[in-house]
Design a protein around this motif. Structure first.
Motif, PDB file in Angstrom:
ATOM      1  N   LYS A   1      -8.902  -2.810   3.611  1.00  0.00           N
ATOM      2  CA  LYS A   1      -8.784  -2.001   4.837  1.00  0.00           C
ATOM      3  C   LYS A   1      -9.166  -2.829   6.067  1.00  0.00           C
ATOM      4  O   LYS A   1      -8.493  -2.764   7.100  1.00  0.00           O
ATOM      5  CB  LYS A   1      -9.692  -0.769   4.747  1.00  0.00           C
TER       6      LYS A   1
ATOM      7  N   ASN B   1      -6.417   7.442   2.527  1.00  0.00           N
ATOM      8  CA  ASN B   1      -5.527   8.068   1.534  1.00  0.00           C
ATOM      9  C   ASN B   1      -4.802   7.025   0.679  1.00  0.00           C
ATOM     10  O   ASN B   1      -4.083   7.391  -0.256  1.00  0.00           O
ATOM     11  CB  ASN B   1      -4.468   8.933   2.235  1.00  0.00           C
ATOM     12  N   TYR B   2      -4.956   5.753   1.014  1.00  0.00           N
ATOM     13  CA  TYR B   2      -4.208   4.699   0.323  1.00  0.00           C
ATOM     14  C   TYR B   2      -5.120   3.912  -0.618  1.00  0.00           C
ATOM     15  O   TYR B   2      -6.301   3.711  -0.317  1.00  0.00           O
ATOM     16  CB  TYR B   2      -3.537   3.783   1.349  1.00  0.00           C
TER      17      TYR B   2
ATOM     18  N   THR C   1      -6.703   1.152  -1.703  1.00  0.00           N
ATOM     19  CA  THR C   1      -7.220  -0.208  -1.570  1.00  0.00           C
ATOM     20  C   THR C   1      -8.730  -0.147  -1.302  1.00  0.00           C
ATOM     21  O   THR C   1      -9.269   0.928  -1.007  1.00  0.00           O
ATOM     22  CB  THR C   1      -6.510  -0.987  -0.454  1.00  0.00           C
TER      23      THR C   1
ATOM     24  N   ILE D   1      -5.733   5.693   6.485  1.00  0.00           N
ATOM     25  CA  ILE D   1      -5.959   4.588   5.539  1.00  0.00           C
ATOM     26  C   ILE D   1      -6.754   4.997   4.301  1.00  0.00           C
ATOM     27  O   ILE D   1      -6.537   4.464   3.207  1.00  0.00           O
ATOM     28  CB  ILE D   1      -6.631   3.378   6.244  1.00  0.00           C
TER      29      ILE D   1
ATOM     30  N   LEU E   1       0.819  -1.211   0.000  1.00  0.00           N
ATOM     31  CA  LEU E   1       0.000   0.000   0.000  1.00  0.00           C
ATOM     32  C   LEU E   1       0.853   1.261   0.000  1.00  0.00           C
ATOM     33  O   LEU E   1       0.615   2.203  -0.763  1.00  0.00           O
ATOM     34  CB  LEU E   1      -0.895   0.017   1.245  1.00  0.00           C
ATOM     35  N   VAL E   2       1.847   1.267   0.865  1.00  0.00           N
ATOM     36  CA  VAL E   2       2.729   2.441   0.982  1.00  0.00           C
ATOM     37  C   VAL E   2       3.506   2.652  -0.315  1.00  0.00           C
ATOM     38  O   VAL E   2       3.625   3.778  -0.816  1.00  0.00           O
ATOM     39  CB  VAL E   2       3.689   2.273   2.187  1.00  0.00           C
TER      40      VAL E   2
ATOM     41  N   ARG F   1       2.762   9.357  -5.861  1.00  0.00           N
ATOM     42  CA  ARG F   1       3.300  10.675  -5.483  1.00  0.00           C
ATOM     43  C   ARG F   1       4.612  11.001  -6.194  1.00  0.00           C
ATOM     44  O   ARG F   1       5.042  12.147  -6.226  1.00  0.00           O
ATOM     45  CB  ARG F   1       3.591  10.714  -3.981  1.00  0.00           C
TER      46      ARG F   1
ATOM     47  N   LYS G   1       1.281   4.085  -3.030  1.00  0.00           N
ATOM     48  CA  LYS G   1       0.999   5.509  -2.801  1.00  0.00           C
ATOM     49  C   LYS G   1       2.223   6.362  -3.121  1.00  0.00           C
ATOM     50  O   LYS G   1       2.107   7.430  -3.742  1.00  0.00           O
ATOM     51  CB  LYS G   1       0.565   5.720  -1.343  1.00  0.00           C
ATOM     52  N   ARG G   2       3.397   5.903  -2.716  1.00  0.00           N
ATOM     53  CA  ARG G   2       4.631   6.652  -3.004  1.00  0.00           C
ATOM     54  C   ARG G   2       4.895   6.685  -4.511  1.00  0.00           C
ATOM     55  O   ARG G   2       5.438   7.668  -5.027  1.00  0.00           O
ATOM     56  CB  ARG G   2       5.820   6.048  -2.246  1.00  0.00           C
TER      57      ARG G   2
ATOM     58  N   LEU H   1       1.548   4.587   9.076  1.00  0.00           N
ATOM     59  CA  LEU H   1       0.211   4.109   8.720  1.00  0.00           C
ATOM     60  C   LEU H   1      -0.365   3.239   9.838  1.00  0.00           C
ATOM     61  O   LEU H   1      -1.545   3.345  10.183  1.00  0.00           O
ATOM     62  CB  LEU H   1       0.271   3.333   7.398  1.00  0.00           C
TER      63      LEU H   1
ATOM     64  N   GLU I   1       7.102   4.840   6.714  1.00  0.00           N
ATOM     65  CA  GLU I   1       5.715   5.199   6.373  1.00  0.00           C
ATOM     66  C   GLU I   1       4.755   4.063   6.721  1.00  0.00           C
ATOM     67  O   GLU I   1       3.611   4.309   7.115  1.00  0.00           O
ATOM     68  CB  GLU I   1       5.597   5.565   4.888  1.00  0.00           C
TER      69      GLU I   1
END
Length: 894
Positions: free
Chosen positions: A555, A547-548, A550, A545, A358-359, A366, A362-363, A537, A533
């Motif tokens: 979740k 913001n990620y 899935t 959560i 997940l992290v 970004r 998201k990265r 989280l 990160e």
């Protein structure tokens, strides 16, 4: 007016025939700058047309100058497969415009190389390793004098590798022969200024970036089992109208997943990885370009820009571990400008992997890529390039030093380090000097041509003794230190090493609680920022959560995991140490490299206090195994005392005694021409390991091995930051967060209620079904059959029969005895073995045949175990199993 209007009509016409009428944004920006002669770094995502952005202006300059009939441009790529692909695409486009393009790499046959030497193309596609060979080819040197352009593709792939550092020196060697315009092409890079220095070596470089960068769209699916992960991949594939590219992190997973998907989608599924033959890989690429494949399952072999046609969607199976990898992989989807590449990550199996995926997703969205670390002043690269430069021709030592220092990785090279390496080369007769004027010796030339920065490691099959089931592969780096009785984790289960035969490692399931070995392996490291990160989280899950990327189900699965942890949960601000028995698990979100640094430091302190200690790590755990019972006070004392230590000195001391250091040292010695791995076996290497460490520890090879580990494996500054900023909580007993790290050891469940019974039955079946040739010593008759039902008496009535198991010499000796010929002295032992076997068969019947069918069991061993069986001391199959294990365990020392 656009950038294509600056190109000659031959190129514009070639583009028109390919249906390309207007430039992509990166082409619009890069073409005019390259045409003006500037050194240029192009950074753009996959599918933006950056390859053509570099090639088109170079081709234009060659055509405009009328520079036909000689080598004018080198296109350097890090992968042979990519190199083939660039050859295909460039050939089609540039040949249409009247230019010749050819390819030279490790697989290029001699006849093709000869043709290139005699009639060089205007553009030559090659690899960094092949460029080194070309620079040492006397006949090619005259062609290199005419080179005006060098394009280095996938630059980010090379910056962090020693082969990249070697390429920078090779480019300086080339620049001494010709004035060359340098063009770098990179899909994803986190430090553009560093990349410009790496490419230019102090020259002014203009960077051109695609400002219409496509943000990837990535969805993460969290599943609770491997089967459900596979089901989700199938579900995604069925929804996509077009080709789906599925990436795995290992070749084994690619093969398993490919097999399962073929059962569902048939021949529209293909697997692509580095272990497949060149023919198979090229076949998959060709079928993909023709649109014949629905699914391609691949490893990093298809991560770079190999053209496989239109890919509608990319699936990453399990966490990719690195943001850069995921961006590169998802970038293969929707391979056109202005469109967002679309991808999915399907993860599960381990809760931390799901948080991590997940992290990373998201990265990736970004654009937070991992920082780049360059090998500074790599001394093994220096050694290879010193010899290579002298293979080109003799020169003064000082000129060599000046040449190497022009390459960015060697800007900080001291003359003392240079001289130490040089003297080592002279001592080992790779270089000879007359005063300060030096040349490469014949031995040095052979070393340069046959050695590179990639030192191949053998892969060993891991086979379960008895069942002969292959459970995976082990790298030579691991196998070199295995001793009979050692345990290790593979595929989530603990195995005990029995022994080796040829390139097979034999194991059996372990019931013990021995620690996994502190072997670092070659897993992709998880960056500290990713691990931090993940911790953040976990710490503020409900707040963050949403913001990620899935779904609600994902979740809930993650929330359930956090609830299952009884007690304090480790996060980016809290380290939780849990103690049970002789094990301390530090739950610490440091990432792979910082945690490994902490592990070495903690184990060194524990060694001082307790005499010995071992460890294992994940990006989220440091697991310390002590020789005695541990308690909370010990866990706290060890961790907190690191704050007051010289952490780097402590880590260095621990690393010098490690298996990792010994193995890295051997690789450095190979790269420096001081160790020939082809002429020394694994066991011989093991015997001289301590001597090599002692001899070279404070010399350039020992220093370089340490530097390499510090760059590639450790993050000491990250470890210091954790020690300074984290709160430590200590508790007794393992919560779920520690059990996850340990489950590969004694928390894994055995699906078989009685593995010993399974092994025994499998061994019995193998022995009974083994083919045997019987030779009658009375009449000489021969017959074949299986152990379980072959006649043990001859049709002539004789019971004096010799069983042989694919043993031609023994068979021939038995026939000689039957013919009344006495074997000579050389065959005396075989004659004795034949008679002993015949005696055993007549005395013990089929039991003797079963015993002799065992691996490595001759007449003497068989006589001993058959005697024990008849006396009621042992079961026959158990006795054979014991004898076979002894053979496998000791055979390597015979």
């Amino acid at each position: 007016m656009n950038a294509f209007s600056l190109l000659p009509k031959e190129l514009r016409e070639a583009l028109r025939k390919k249906g390309i009428r207007s430039p992509t944004p990166i082409q619009e920006k890069a073409i005019p700058i390259i045409l003006q002669g500037y050194h240029t770094l192009i950074t753009a995502p996959t599918g933006s047309g950056k390859t053509e952005a570099a090639l088109l202006p170079v081709a234009a300059r060659i055509i405009q100058k009328g520079s036909f009939g000689g080598l004018k441009a080198l296109y350097i790529t890090p992968l042979r497969a990519l190199n083939r692909d660039i050859g295909i695409r460039a050939l089609e486009l540039l040949r249409e415009a009247g230019l010749n393009v050819d390819v030279w790499h490790g697989d290029t046959p001699y006849s093709r190389r000869k043709k290139i030497i005699e009639h060089p193309p205007e553009v030559l596609v090659t690899t960094p390793e092949s460029l080194n060979i070309i620079l040492a080819n006397k006949e090619m040197l005259k062609h290199l004098n005419n080179v005006e352009y060098v394009i280095v593709d996938e630059l980010h792939e090379l910056i962090e590798e020693k082969r990249g550092a070697e390429l920078t020196v090779a480019l300086e060697r080339l620049s001494e022969r010709a004035r060359v315009q340098r063009i770098g092409v990179s899909a994803t890079i986190s430090n553009v200024n560093l990349a410009k220095k790496f490419l230019g070596g102090g020259r002014f470089v203009i960077d051109v970036a695609d400002e219409t960068v496509k943000k990837p769209e990535i969805k993460v699916y969290v599943e609770d089992s491997f089967e459900n992960m596979v089901s989700k991949v199938k579900e995604i594939i069925k929804k996509i109208d077009g080709t789906v590219l599925v990436f795995t992190n290992t070749r084994d997973t690619a093969e398993v997943l490919g097999k399962i998907l073929k059962e569902e989608f048939g021949e529209e599924v293909a697997v692509h990885h580095g272990s497949l033959s060149k023919k198979e890989r090229e076949g998959v690429e060709r079928r993909a370009r023709k649109g014949e494949l629905k699914v391609i399952v691949a490893t990093s072999s298809l991560e770079l820009g190999i053209d496989i046609g239109s890919v509608k969607h990319v699936v990453q199976f399990a966490s990719p571990r690195r943001v850069t990898n995921l961006v590169q992989r998802v970038g293969r989807a929707e391979h056109k400008p202005y469109e967002s590449p679309k991808g999915s990550v399907v993860t599960g199996l381990k809760p931390y992997e799901a948080f991590e995926a997940l992290v990373i997703a998201k990265r990736a969205e970004r654009g937070n890529l991992e920082e780049i670390r360059v090998h500074e002043n790599p001394l093994d690269v220096l050694a290879h390039q010193i010899v290579g430069t002298l293979v080109e021709g003799p020169r003064h030592k000082e000129r060599l030093f000046d040449l190497v220092r022009r390459a960015y990785p060697f800007w900080g090279l001291s003359y003392q380090d240079f001289e130490e390496v040089f003297n080592l080369l002279v001592e080992n007769k790779l270089v000879s000097c007359d005063g300060s004027f030096c040349r490469a010796t014949k031995k040095g030339e052979i070393y340069y041509r046959t050695t590179g920065m990639i030192v191949e490691s053998k892969q060993y099959k891991v086979i379960v003794y008895g069942t002969n089931e292959v459970v995976g592969t082990l790298d030579e780096e691991f196998v070199v230190d295995l001793e009979p009785g050692d345990t290790f984790v593979l595929g989530g289960k603990v195995w005990k090493f029995i022994g080796m035969e040829n390139e097979n490692v034999y194991v059996e399931r372990s019931e013990g609680e021995g620690p996994p070995p502190s072997w670092e392996g070659e897993l992709i490291p998880v960056d500290r920022k990713v691990a931090r990160e993940v911790g953040a989280l976990k710490r503020a899950f409900d707040l963050l959560i949403d913001n990620y990327p899935t779904d609600q189900e994902g979740k809930e699965r993650l929330r359930e995991f956090l609830r299952s942890v009884k007690g304090p949960v480790a996060n980016d601000k809290v380290v939780v140490a849990e103690v049970e028995g002789n094990v301390i698990v530090y739950n610490v979100h440091g990432g792979s490299k910082a945690n490994l640094a902490l592990a070495y430091a903690l184990s060194e302190l524990a060694r001082y206090e307790f005499g010995s200690a071992s460890f294992n790590t994940t990006p989220y755990h440091v697991i310390l195994f002590l020789p005695k019972q541990a308690d909370e006070a010990t866990a706290e004392r060890l961790f907190k005392s690191l704050k007051y230590q010289d952490l780097e000195a402590l880590v260095r001391d621990a690393v010098k005694q490690s298996k990792l250091y010994a193995w890295r040292l051997s690789k450095v010695l190979v790269r420096m021409g001081l160790l020939n791995r082809k002429s020394i076996s694994l066991d011989e290497l093991k015997k001289v390991e301590k001597t090599l460490r002692k001899v070279y520890l404070d010399l350039p090879p020992g220093k370089e091995a340490m530097k390499e580990i510090l760059v590639e494996k450790l993050d000491i500054e990250g470890a210091k930051e954790i020690l300074e900023k984290s709160e430590l909580v200590v508790r007794r007993g393992f919560s779920e967060q520690s059990k996850w790290a340990l489950e590969g050891a004694w928390y894994s469940k055995d699906v078989s209620s009685s593995p010993q019974a399974v092994v025994k039955e499998a061994v019995k079946l193998r022995l009974e079904n083994r083919e045997v040739t019987m030779v009658c010593l009375l009449c000489g008759r021969k017959w074949r059959g299986k152990v379980k039902n072959v006649d043990i008496r001859c049709s002539c009535g004789s019971a004096t029969v010799v069983p042989t198991f694919n043993e031609k010499e023994l068979e021939e000796v038995a026939e000689m005895i039957a013919a009344g010929k006495e074997p000579d002295k050389k065959l005396k032992k075989l004659a004795e073995e034949a008679r002993n076997r015949a005696l055993l068969l007549s005395t013990y019947g089929r039991d003797a045949l079963i015993a002799l069918a065992g691996r490595g069991i001759g007449s003497r061993t068989a006589a001993r175990l058959l005697s024990d069986v008849r006396a009621g001391l042992k079961d026959l199959i158990d006795a054979i199993i014991e004898a076979e294990k002894t053979y496998v365990r000791t055979r390597r020392y015979w």
